[in-house]
Design a protein around this motif. Sequence first.
Motif, PDB file in Angstrom:
ATOM      1  N   ASP A   1       8.030 -41.411   4.351  1.00  0.00           N
ATOM      2  CA  ASP A   1       7.100 -40.284   4.372  1.00  0.00           C
ATOM      3  C   ASP A   1       6.033 -40.449   3.292  1.00  0.00           C
ATOM      4  N   LEU A   2       4.956 -41.156   3.627  1.00  0.00           N
ATOM      5  CA  LEU A   2       3.869 -41.327   2.670  1.00  0.00           C
ATOM      6  C   LEU A   2       3.205 -40.002   2.324  1.00  0.00           C
ATOM      7  N   HIS A   3       2.972 -39.169   3.318  1.00  0.00           N
ATOM      8  CA  HIS A   3       2.313 -37.886   3.070  1.00  0.00           C
ATOM      9  C   HIS A   3       3.138 -37.039   2.102  1.00  0.00           C
ATOM     10  N   GLY A   4       4.446 -36.956   2.332  1.00  0.00           N
ATOM     11  CA  GLY A   4       5.287 -36.169   1.443  1.00  0.00           C
ATOM     12  C   GLY A   4       5.289 -36.709   0.026  1.00  0.00           C
ATOM     13  N   ALA A   5       5.289 -38.037  -0.105  1.00  0.00           N
ATOM     14  CA  ALA A   5       5.259 -38.635  -1.439  1.00  0.00           C
ATOM     15  C   ALA A   5       3.974 -38.271  -2.161  1.00  0.00           C
ATOM     16  N   ARG A   6       2.855 -38.297  -1.456  1.00  0.00           N
ATOM     17  CA  ARG A   6       1.574 -37.960  -2.086  1.00  0.00           C
ATOM     18  C   ARG A   6       1.521 -36.487  -2.474  1.00  0.00           C
ATOM     19  N   GLU A   7       2.140 -35.633  -1.680  1.00  0.00           N
ATOM     20  CA  GLU A   7       2.164 -34.217  -2.040  1.00  0.00           C
ATOM     21  C   GLU A   7       3.022 -33.972  -3.297  1.00  0.00           C
ATOM     22  N   ARG A   8       4.066 -34.753  -3.462  1.00  0.00           N
ATOM     23  CA  ARG A   8       4.867 -34.607  -4.678  1.00  0.00           C
ATOM     24  C   ARG A   8       4.079 -35.076  -5.904  1.00  0.00           C
ATOM     25  N   ILE A   9       3.180 -36.050  -5.718  1.00  0.00           N
ATOM     26  CA  ILE A   9       2.292 -36.437  -6.813  1.00  0.00           C
ATOM     27  C   ILE A   9       1.401 -35.251  -7.190  1.00  0.00           C
ATOM     28  N   ALA A  10       0.838 -34.587  -6.189  1.00  0.00           N
ATOM     29  CA  ALA A  10      -0.003 -33.419  -6.454  1.00  0.00           C
ATOM     30  C   ALA A  10       0.769 -32.340  -7.203  1.00  0.00           C
ATOM     31  N   ASP A  11       2.011 -32.116  -6.815  1.00  0.00           N
ATOM     32  CA  ASP A  11       2.832 -31.116  -7.517  1.00  0.00           C
ATOM     33  C   ASP A  11       3.000 -31.480  -8.987  1.00  0.00           C
ATOM     34  N   ALA A  12       3.226 -32.769  -9.253  1.00  0.00           N
ATOM     35  CA  ALA A  12       3.398 -33.209 -10.631  1.00  0.00           C
ATOM     36  C   ALA A  12       2.102 -33.045 -11.424  1.00  0.00           C
ATOM     37  N   LEU A  13       0.978 -33.377 -10.811  1.00  0.00           N
ATOM     38  CA  LEU A  13      -0.304 -33.225 -11.494  1.00  0.00           C
ATOM     39  C   LEU A  13      -0.582 -31.767 -11.832  1.00  0.00           C
ATOM     40  N   ALA A  14      -0.194 -30.879 -10.936  1.00  0.00           N
ATOM     41  CA  ALA A  14      -0.379 -29.446 -11.203  1.00  0.00           C
ATOM     42  C   ALA A  14       0.410 -29.009 -12.427  1.00  0.00           C
ATOM     43  N   ALA A  15       1.585 -29.581 -12.599  1.00  0.00           N
ATOM     44  CA  ALA A  15       2.413 -29.230 -13.750  1.00  0.00           C
ATOM     45  C   ALA A  15       1.908 -29.871 -15.033  1.00  0.00           C
ATOM     46  N   LEU A  16       1.361 -31.075 -14.939  1.00  0.00           N
ATOM     47  CA  LEU A  16       1.017 -31.848 -16.131  1.00  0.00           C
ATOM     48  C   LEU A  16      -0.433 -31.716 -16.565  1.00  0.00           C
ATOM     49  N   GLY A  17      -1.328 -31.428 -15.640  1.00  0.00           N
ATOM     50  CA  GLY A  17      -2.745 -31.387 -15.980  1.00  0.00           C
ATOM     51  C   GLY A  17      -3.086 -30.450 -17.129  1.00  0.00           C
ATOM     52  N   PRO A  18      -2.660 -29.189 -17.078  1.00  0.00           N
ATOM     53  CA  PRO A  18      -2.976 -28.284 -18.183  1.00  0.00           C
ATOM     54  C   PRO A  18      -2.339 -28.729 -19.507  1.00  0.00           C
ATOM     55  N   TYR A  19      -1.128 -29.254 -19.446  1.00  0.00           N
ATOM     56  CA  TYR A  19      -0.461 -29.752 -20.655  1.00  0.00           C
ATOM     57  C   TYR A  19      -1.284 -30.869 -21.285  1.00  0.00           C
ATOM     58  N   ALA A  20      -1.788 -31.774 -20.443  1.00  0.00           N
ATOM     59  CA  ALA A  20      -2.596 -32.880 -20.956  1.00  0.00           C
ATOM     60  C   ALA A  20      -3.905 -32.369 -21.551  1.00  0.00           C
ATOM     61  N   ALA A  21      -4.582 -31.472 -20.836  1.00  0.00           N
ATOM     62  CA  ALA A  21      -5.871 -30.980 -21.312  1.00  0.00           C
ATOM     63  C   ALA A  21      -5.754 -30.284 -22.661  1.00  0.00           C
ATOM     64  N   GLU A  22      -4.676 -29.572 -22.859  1.00  0.00           N
ATOM     65  CA  GLU A  22      -4.461 -28.906 -24.148  1.00  0.00           C
ATOM     66  C   GLU A  22      -4.383 -29.904 -25.299  1.00  0.00           C
ATOM     67  N   ARG A  23      -4.017 -31.133 -24.990  1.00  0.00           N
ATOM     68  CA  ARG A  23      -3.855 -32.173 -26.016  1.00  0.00           C
ATOM     69  C   ARG A  23      -5.006 -33.183 -25.997  1.00  0.00           C
ATOM     70  N   GLY A  24      -6.054 -32.864 -25.246  1.00  0.00           N
ATOM     71  CA  GLY A  24      -7.221 -33.723 -25.210  1.00  0.00           C
ATOM     72  C   GLY A  24      -7.020 -35.022 -24.455  1.00  0.00           C
ATOM     73  N   VAL A  25      -6.112 -35.009 -23.492  1.00  0.00           N
ATOM     74  CA  VAL A  25      -5.780 -36.213 -22.730  1.00  0.00           C
ATOM     75  C   VAL A  25      -6.091 -35.973 -21.257  1.00  0.00           C
TER      76      VAL A  25
END
Length: 275
Positions: A111-135
Amino acid sequence: MSLARFSINQMTVKQLSMSELVDACLELGVPGVGLWREPVQSYGVEATAKLVRDAGLAVTTLCRGGFFTAIDPDERARALDDNRSAIDEAATLGTDTLVLVSGGLPAGSKDLHGARERIADALAALGPYAAERGVRLAIEPLHPMYAADRCVVSTLSQALDLAERFPADQVGVTVDTYHIWWDDTAPAQIARAGASGRIHTFQLADWTTPLPEGVLNGRGQIGDGSIDMREWRSYVEAAGYDGPIEVELFNDALWARDGREVLAQTVERFLGHAV
């Protein structure tokens, strides 16, 4: 000719210790280094940060985060925790870019589509954390031959479809010649990435054949293969990118040689083929 934008990715000369790498960069006038987590952790994150800072070197990227495609909840939680650690390490090292290799298909999955959606879920969780640290998180599309076991994101278009769900100061892309040179839609996707400020790093490696068994360590020295480095540099610069240009090579023959000699050759090839 100038090395002002040149950066050597640590993996290119992984046979050099951290201190040897820094000394060789100073000797050859290399201004930037892209670091990898494993040798950084071995030397010590704080100690590495001090070593490169005292030498006046810029840390252009940290490799790597990612591997977001697991289905098991515990595995996914561990991956997120590890990526938070990677973000913290990047901030300590003084780089604003964490390169992401997103992960391949989980065992037994098609399931390539499902794998890519799980990447999006991870980015949603990590993006704000990274931005707060200037990354910034830089999704790296890998050549399709890696889709099953290493990275289900194979094109810049796929990478941008993910990145554009999030602010550009959180998620962008890595443009690596080795992985995209074959794709005739890539120049337009580079322009698309530049228009939204999402080219977070630009990396060079050449395409040489035959590929080695396992294909991972087949990234050729600049000038030895099929890729016109100046052409690809022109695409990213036309898109507004004026940041560091990293050379990242995985190559057993290069690793078997003296690391300072390899670095000197890489500087020469960069000036001869990418400037």
